[in-house]
Write an enzyme that holds these catalytic residues in place. Structure first.
Site, PDB file in Angstrom:
ATOM      1  N   HIS A  97       0.817  -1.214   0.000  1.00 53.99           N
ATOM      2  CA  HIS A  97       0.000   0.000   0.000  1.00 53.99           C
ATOM      3  C   HIS A  97       0.851   1.265   0.000  1.00 53.99           C
ATOM      4  O   HIS A  97       0.300   2.356  -0.159  1.00 53.99           O
ATOM      5  CB  HIS A  97      -0.999  -0.009   1.164  1.00 53.99           C
ATOM      6  N   SER A 114       4.460   1.470   8.165  1.00 49.66           N
ATOM      7  CA  SER A 114       4.205   0.453   7.147  1.00 49.66           C
ATOM      8  C   SER A 114       5.429   0.270   6.265  1.00 49.66           C
ATOM      9  O   SER A 114       6.001   1.252   5.786  1.00 49.66           O
ATOM     10  CB  SER A 114       3.028   0.868   6.266  1.00 49.66           C
TER      11      SER A 114
END
Lengths: 303, 98
Positions: free
Chosen positions: A126, A252
Site C-alpha cells: 500500500h 508500514s
C-alpha cells in the site's frame, strides 16, 4: 516508467505440524532456515552503534502478551507506548532503513522501507499502490537513515515500483508487500555505505516466541525520525507474522527482523495495526517472509 | 478489502487550513494499513478506509494536535477536522467527494 504487479503463488513455508505446545528446547532443535537472500554490511562508520548494542534483542521470550488498556477499538500501541527513538541512525543496522515520502495521485503519505539489495527497497504494497488513493504512487522520495533534518546519505527519488497481483487486484493483506526500484547510478554509492538486510525464511519452530525488532518512521513523531521497539512473536500463519510490538501509521513497510550471531535477518514486512489481527490475537502484523516471498524479492532485485 | 476514498480538511481554531500535518488512524475496528497521510496546503487529505469505527489523530512536526472518533460509512464522505481546545471537532460535509 514501468510499474508492475507481479504474480506470487500461494506456496507456503514447510509446516512442521502442531508445534505450539513444544518446549523451547524442542523448538530450537526443530528451527530451520529454509531459504535466504544475503545481506551486506555497509562501509560507513562502525558496524553497529551504541543504540544497537542497547536496544536490539535476540532469543526467545515466552512472556505473556501485554494487555491493552483501551475499552474501545483495537490500538496499534499495545499497552504503554514503549517505542524508543534511534538517534544514531547512520550506524548499522539502522542505516538500512529509510523514510518514505510517498506522492500519490490523491494525497501524500509517510511510510518506511528497507534495503534488500544494492538498488532495491522493500516496503508494504500500500506504500506504492492503493486503488483508493488513485493507484500507483507518482513518486517516492527515499531518505536512508533520516534523523530529523539530517539526511546522512542524502535522498533518492523513485518512480518505478512493483507489487504482487494479490495486492494489486484484491488488496489482500497477506500479499501487501512491494519493491521500490532505484536507479543503479544513484543508489549504488549510497548502498555501498549503508549495506542491505539479509532476508530469511524461517520455519514455525524457528520463529516461535522469538523476539523480533521493528524500526520505522511513525507519523505521530513527524515521519522524519526513526523509532524502535522489540518484543516477541505472538502468532504465526503461513503467510503472516504477528508480534507484540508498538507501531503507528508511517511504519508500514518497516523490517521485522531477528538478530542472530550472523547479523540481522528480516522475517516479515510490517504493514498493519492490531485491526488486522487473527481471531483472538491482539498484535500488529505484516506479511511473513516465505519461500514464495523470497523468490519474488530475488526477482525484484534483478529489475 | 474494499476501501473507498474519504476526503477531509484540517483547520485550526480560526478556520484556517493546517498544512503539513500528519493524519493517522490510531485505533480501528477493521484492518487499516499503517501509513500516515500528510495534509496539503489547503489542509486537504485523503483516507482510504473501509466502513467501520476509527480513532483519528493529527500531529504537526511531532506535536499532537488532537484526536477524534470517526464513523465511516461504506460510501465516500467528506468531513472537516477543526482543532479545538479539547482535541479535534469532526463535522461531516454534505456534497460530492472531490
Amino acid at each position: 516508467m514501468v510499474n508492475s504487479a507481479t504474480n506470487v503463488s500461494a506456496t507456503h513455508v514447510t509446516k512442521l505440524g502442531s508445534i505450539s505446545n513444544l518446549a523451547a528446547a524442542e523448538h530450537a532443535a526443530l528451527a530451520k532456515v529454509l531459504a535466504s537472500l544475503p545481506g551486506q554490511v555497509g562501509s560507513a562508520g562502525p558496524d553497529a552503534g551504541i543504540s544497537a548494542a542497547k536496544l536490539l534483542v535476540k532469543g526467545r521470550a515466552p512472556l505473556p502478551p501485554r494487555r491493552r488498556p483501551s475499552a474501545g477499538g483495537l490500538e496499534s500501541l499495545i499497552g504503554d507506548d514503549e517505542r524508543t527513538r534511534v538517534l544514531d541512525s547512520s550506524n548499522a543496522p539502522w542505516r538500512m532503513i529509510c523514510s518514505l515520502e510517498i506522492i500519490s495521485p490523491q494525497t501524500s503519505l509517510v511510510g518506511t522501507g528497507w534495503f534488500a539489495g544494492p538498488k532495491t527497497l522493500i516496503t508494504a504494497g500500500h506504500c506504492v499502490h492503493d486503488v483508493a488513493l488513485g493507484g500507483w504512487a507518482s513518486k517516492i522520495i527515499v531518505r536512508p537513515a533520516q534523523n530529523g533534518v539530517e539526511e546522512p546519505f542524502g535522498s533518492l527519488v523513485a518512480t518505478r515500483f512493483s507489487t504482487t497481483d494479490r495486492w494489486f487486484q484484491n488488496r489482500d493483506p497477506d500479499f501487501d508487500y512491494a519493491a521500490i526500484h532505484l536507479e543503479a547510478a544513484d543508489a549504488l554509492p549510497i548502498t555501498d555505505q549503508t549495506g542491505w538486510f539479509s532476508t530469511a525464511v524461517v520455519n514455525d519452530a524457528g520463529l516461535h516466541a522469538q523476539r523480533v525488532n521493528v524500526a520505522g518512521y511513525p507519523g505521530d513523531k513527524g515521519g522524519d525520525t526513526l523509532w524502535f521497539h522489540a518484543k516477541q512473536i505472538l502468532h504465526l500463519r503461513p503467510p503472516r507474522i504477528y508480534y507484540d510490538i508498538d507501531t503507528l501509521p508511517g511504519q508500514s513497510g518497516a523490517p521485522v527482523w531477528l538478530e542472530t550471531d550472523s547479523g540481522p535477518r528480516v522475517v516479515g514486512i510490517h504493514a498493519y495495526g492490531v485491526g488486522a489481527s487473527a481471531p483472538g490475537v491482539e498484535a500488529n502484523s505484516g506479511p511473513r517472509i516465505t519461500e514464495a516471498v523470497i523468490e519474488r524479492i530475488a526477482d525484484w532485485l534483478t529489475q | 478489502m474494499n476501501a473507498p476514498k474519504h476526503v477531509g480538511w484540517l483547520k485550526d481554531e480560526s478556520g484556517n487550513p493546517v498544512a503539513g500535518a500528519l493524519i493517522s488512524v490510531v485505533e480501528s475496528s477493521v484492518p487499516v494499513p499503517e501509513v500516515a497521510t500528510r495534509t496539503a496546503s489547503d489542509g486537504r487529505f485523503v483516507l482510504g478506509l473501509p466502513s467501520g469505527t476509527f480513532r483519528v489523530a493529527a500531529h504537526l512536526a511531532g506535536r499532537a494536535l488532537g484526536e477524534t472518533s470517526l464513523e465511516v460509512p461504506p460510501t465516500p464522505q467528506e468531513f472537516e477536522l477543526r482543532i479545538v481546545s479539547v482535541g479535534l471537532l469532526l463535522t461531516p460535509i454534505d456534497g460530492e467527494t472531490g
